[in-house]
Design a protein around this motif. Sequence first.
Motif, mmCIF file in Angstrom:
data_model
loop_
_atom_site.group_PDB
_atom_site.id
_atom_site.type_symbol
_atom_site.label_atom_id
_atom_site.label_comp_id
_atom_site.label_asym_id
_atom_site.label_seq_id
_atom_site.Cartn_x
_atom_site.Cartn_y
_atom_site.Cartn_z
ATOM 1 N N GLU A 1 6.554 42.883 39.412
ATOM 2 C CA GLU A 1 7.429 42.101 40.292
ATOM 3 C C GLU A 1 6.889 40.689 40.441
ATOM 4 O O GLU A 1 7.653 39.725 40.494
ATOM 5 C CB GLU A 1 7.583 42.788 41.642
ATOM 6 C CG GLU A 1 8.405 44.061 41.550
ATOM 7 C CD GLU A 1 8.644 44.735 42.887
ATOM 8 O OE1 GLU A 1 8.187 44.204 43.931
ATOM 9 O OE2 GLU A 1 9.298 45.800 42.886
ATOM 10 N N ASP B 1 8.781 37.215 39.625
ATOM 11 C CA ASP B 1 8.890 36.148 40.631
ATOM 12 C C ASP B 1 8.298 34.835 40.121
ATOM 13 O O ASP B 1 8.870 33.766 40.337
ATOM 14 C CB ASP B 1 8.200 36.563 41.931
ATOM 15 C CG ASP B 1 8.969 37.648 42.684
ATOM 16 O OD1 ASP B 1 10.177 37.838 42.412
ATOM 17 O OD2 ASP B 1 8.339 38.307 43.540
ATOM 18 N N ALA C 1 10.696 33.320 37.660
ATOM 19 C CA ALA C 1 11.826 32.730 38.386
ATOM 20 C C ALA C 1 11.428 31.407 39.030
ATOM 21 O O ALA C 1 12.184 30.426 38.977
ATOM 22 C CB ALA C 1 12.340 33.710 39.441
ATOM 23 N N ASP D 1 16.940 31.993 39.863
ATOM 24 C CA ASP D 1 16.808 32.858 41.024
ATOM 25 C C ASP D 1 17.915 33.910 41.107
ATOM 26 O O ASP D 1 18.252 34.388 42.198
ATOM 27 C CB ASP D 1 16.807 32.018 42.308
ATOM 28 C CG ASP D 1 15.508 31.266 42.491
ATOM 29 O OD1 ASP D 1 14.445 31.831 42.177
ATOM 30 O OD2 ASP D 1 15.561 30.098 42.931
ATOM 31 N N HIS E 1 17.191 39.736 39.479
ATOM 32 C CA HIS E 1 15.772 39.684 39.139
ATOM 33 C C HIS E 1 14.871 39.702 40.380
ATOM 34 O O HIS E 1 13.722 40.149 40.286
ATOM 35 C CB HIS E 1 15.448 38.426 38.330
ATOM 36 C CG HIS E 1 16.301 38.250 37.127
ATOM 37 N ND1 HIS E 1 16.399 39.188 36.127
ATOM 38 C CD2 HIS E 1 17.114 37.233 36.751
ATOM 39 C CE1 HIS E 1 17.229 38.751 35.188
ATOM 40 N NE2 HIS E 1 17.678 37.569 35.548
ATOM 41 N N ARG E 2 15.380 39.219 41.506
ATOM 42 C CA ARG E 2 14.494 38.975 42.646
ATOM 43 C C ARG E 2 14.783 39.785 43.900
ATOM 44 O O ARG E 2 13.936 39.853 44.782
ATOM 45 C CB ARG E 2 14.552 37.490 43.002
ATOM 46 C CG ARG E 2 14.058 36.630 41.840
ATOM 47 C CD ARG E 2 13.753 35.267 42.273
ATOM 48 N NE ARG E 2 12.464 35.233 42.955
ATOM 49 C CZ ARG E 2 11.765 34.141 43.132
ATOM 50 N NH1 ARG E 2 12.214 32.993 42.699
ATOM 51 N NH2 ARG E 2 10.616 34.180 43.750
ATOM 52 N N ASP E 3 15.957 40.382 43.993
ATOM 53 C CA ASP E 3 16.364 41.043 45.230
ATOM 54 C C ASP E 3 16.588 42.531 44.963
ATOM 55 O O ASP E 3 17.580 42.922 44.349
ATOM 56 C CB ASP E 3 17.643 40.378 45.746
ATOM 57 C CG ASP E 3 18.122 40.901 47.080
ATOM 58 O OD1 ASP E 3 17.962 42.110 47.353
ATOM 59 O OD2 ASP E 3 18.691 40.097 47.836
ATOM 60 N N ARG F 1 16.041 46.277 40.019
ATOM 61 C CA ARG F 1 15.533 44.978 39.580
ATOM 62 C C ARG F 1 15.128 45.005 38.111
ATOM 63 O O ARG F 1 14.527 45.974 37.637
ATOM 64 C CB ARG F 1 14.328 44.651 40.456
ATOM 65 C CG ARG F 1 13.938 43.229 40.475
ATOM 66 C CD ARG F 1 12.920 43.005 41.586
ATOM 67 N NE ARG F 1 12.366 41.682 41.434
ATOM 68 C CZ ARG F 1 11.329 41.234 42.097
ATOM 69 N NH1 ARG F 1 10.726 41.989 42.973
ATOM 70 N NH2 ARG F 1 10.884 40.029 41.900
#
Length: 133
Positions: free
Chosen positions: A18, A22, A25, A31, A35-37, A49
Amino acid sequence: MPVATLDDTAEASLTVTEETIDAYADLTGDDNPIHRDDEYAAETFFGGRVAHGMLSAGVVSAALADLPGDIVYLSQDLDFENPVRPGQTVTATVTVEEDLGDDRLRVETIAETEDQQALSGEAIVMSVPHESE
């Protein structure tokens, strides 16, 4: 240092976390919440994810850099076949398939995780001797 020739291969690997996703990104400004949430991504057809496709393509670039000579990327065609998830290791393998002349080579590019192919394609690169040689 010799230059890359027909049938030369190289490999590179990256374990995707992760934190890796991040950082990628943050570096690129991509963002996309897939990919991030975690909550958002869980509701998509991926069911969770996933890493940026270009993060896997970056592992291909690292493998190309391990071919003999100074490698200059000229072009890359890619098919993104399966997602890469946090906790998986992406291994890219590149194989020189054709000498196109003028220091140019056609290279098969593949990236796989432990259980599936993530992407495939071909690159055109230049392979030239290091200038100090």
